[in-house]
Design an enzyme around this catalytic site. Sequence first.
Site, PDB file in Angstrom:
ATOM      1  N   GLY A   1      -0.544  -4.651   0.822  1.00 39.16           N
ATOM      2  CA  GLY A   1      -2.321  -4.168   0.935  1.00 39.16           C
ATOM      3  C   GLY A   1      -2.124  -4.886  -1.825  1.00 39.16           C
ATOM      4  O   GLY A   1      -3.333  -5.507  -0.832  1.00 39.16           O
TER       5      GLY A   1
ATOM      6  N   GLU B   1       3.609  -6.184   7.053  1.00 40.48           N
ATOM      7  CA  GLU B   1       2.431  -4.968   7.598  1.00 40.48           C
ATOM      8  C   GLU B   1       3.683  -5.371   8.988  1.00 40.48           C
ATOM      9  O   GLU B   1       3.780  -4.172   9.571  1.00 40.48           O
ATOM     10  CB  GLU B   1       1.706  -4.941   7.967  1.00 40.48           C
ATOM     11  CG  GLU B   1       0.578  -4.548   6.782  1.00 40.48           C
ATOM     12  CD  GLU B   1       0.289  -5.869   5.457  1.00 40.48           C
ATOM     13  OE1 GLU B   1       1.012  -6.967   5.399  1.00 40.48           O
ATOM     14  OE2 GLU B   1      -0.124  -5.213   4.780  1.00 40.48           O
TER      15      GLU B   1
ATOM     16  N   ALA C   1       0.619  -1.358  -0.414  1.00 39.07           N
ATOM     17  CA  ALA C   1       0.386   0.244  -0.135  1.00 39.07           C
ATOM     18  C   ALA C   1       0.963   1.229   0.091  1.00 39.07           C
ATOM     19  O   ALA C   1       2.124   0.934   0.765  1.00 39.07           O
ATOM     20  CB  ALA C   1      -0.954  -0.124   0.792  1.00 39.07           C
TER      21      ALA C   1
ATOM     22  N   GLU D   1      -3.607  -8.832  -0.587  1.00 42.00           N
ATOM     23  CA  GLU D   1      -5.210  -9.150  -0.092  1.00 42.00           C
ATOM     24  C   GLU D   1      -5.782  -8.640  -1.227  1.00 42.00           C
ATOM     25  O   GLU D   1      -7.023  -9.056  -1.302  1.00 42.00           O
ATOM     26  CB  GLU D   1      -5.076  -7.015   0.964  1.00 42.00           C
ATOM     27  CG  GLU D   1      -4.770  -7.953   2.046  1.00 42.00           C
ATOM     28  CD  GLU D   1      -4.724  -6.656   2.843  1.00 42.00           C
ATOM     29  OE1 GLU D   1      -4.000  -5.282   2.958  1.00 42.00           O
ATOM     30  OE2 GLU D   1      -5.233  -6.631   4.645  1.00 42.00           O
TER      31      GLU D   1
END
Lengths: 257, 260
Positions: free
Chosen positions: A108, A131, A65, A111
């Site tokens: 992300g 993360e 991200a 995901e």
Amino acid sequence: MSHQTILVEKKGNIGIIQLNRPKVLNAINRLMVDEIVEQMEAFDRDPDIRVIVLRGNDRAFAAGADIEEMMNDTPISFELRDPFAVWDKMMLIKKPLIASVNGYALGGGFELALHCDLIIAAEDAKFGFPEVKLGVLPGAGGTQYLTKLMGRTKAIEWLWLGEPMTAQEAAHYGIVNRIVHPKLVEEETMRFAERLSKQPPISLRLIKEAVNKAVDSPLREGLQLERKNFYLAFDSKDQKEGMNAFVEKRAPHFKGE
Amino acid sequence: MEKTFETIEYTTKNGVATILLNRPKSYNAFTSTMNKEIISALRQADRDEAVGSIVITGAGKAFCSGQDLGGVDDNTNHADLLRDNYHPMVRAMRNTSKPIIAAINGVVAGAGMSLALNADFRVMKKGTKFVSAFMNIGLIPDAGFMYVLPRLVGYAKALEITTLGKPIPAEEAKEFGLVTEVYEEEEWEEKVVSFSEQIASLPTVAFTQAKRYMLNSMHESLETYLEKEAQAQRIAGLSEDHQEGLKAFAEKRKPKFSGK
């Protein structure tokens, strides 16, 4: 419709969404998620589209991200903007979603791939949730999707250590459907998508709904939904065509009606 | 731009990249710097479009005598030594798509032997001997040795080499297929050059696929292998060298491969 962060293309019955922020290895920002979801919804309504492919480029599916975008966020700014809510809309897409992964699918990006129904990955693709190394945790469903796919035992280890997972490991744990040569990811994805696009679309969406139900609800409810969807399939022309073709010993031709 | 190294010399000529292990005083024994520099040189060679093959050889009397025992004592954690220094090098050799030739010019012992085994081809100077040496000091052969050796020569022979520690002369190694060629001392340099230039002229894309899939085929199922074979042949079939090969065949001449 013009987009800033994605490229959109149709090839026959297949709708392709390509993440397009190559300078930052397709790091996902909020605009990108909005554009992806909008386009998925558009393809979902488009009668010409039967399968949706989500892909990155040769180097990365999406390497995470956009950290800078969220660095200064506060609990209240998150609450007010609710940036993850839009991700839930991907779960409502009825047509098959295929993630085609070359290079990195981290944070992300991982995901995003996990929100798809199938993942086709290059032999040297790398997945993972780093993360934890930034003092946070996945926020767009990572802990939930990963655990449902690989089980608690291994999921917690991967999430705690934040190490990258090879495509072979991801396939071993049931996260990745197919591993292919790095140079053939696009070609093999399209071959798979084309095969899927010849299957009866109504069956596919009823199957998807029933399978998702199995992941998330008591068996009894799942069985009931399956039964209703089975009955529902008998209202389709494709069911007549499929069964007639079987009896007549010919190949069926499904129209999605 | 070519990097300068401390423990190796890296040069390229006529499509051949040469990694010269260059610590002749200690028989080119491994230090952590040397492990890292080999990795870096392999990456450089793999990226260089002008390079078609990679030769690893040693300066002076030795090819490579294995780990520099100067840094090994009671406090050494052997597992960490492998994880930090050797395993990244073994992976780098495996992930190098171009052919790696170990040109064994002299003493080849311990992890030096592992280095040679992890190469794709071995050529050896007459009079040199492989010495596993590990079990002589109460250790197991490491740095990928026990993974690759049975795949090269079969389990029975591999176990013999691993446990008995008997030196293997070049000629004997050639007999059971561990080395491709044995050259006399006086013709050594010239023959290594011609062998490596010949390897460099192979169609690189096709070689890369063979390297990538043949070793794995020894532990994968036929079904897994067959699908990989189809994809690998698709890649080779799209290469310029395949077109050149077809053309040369039709024109009844030798193909001239570009590596693309």
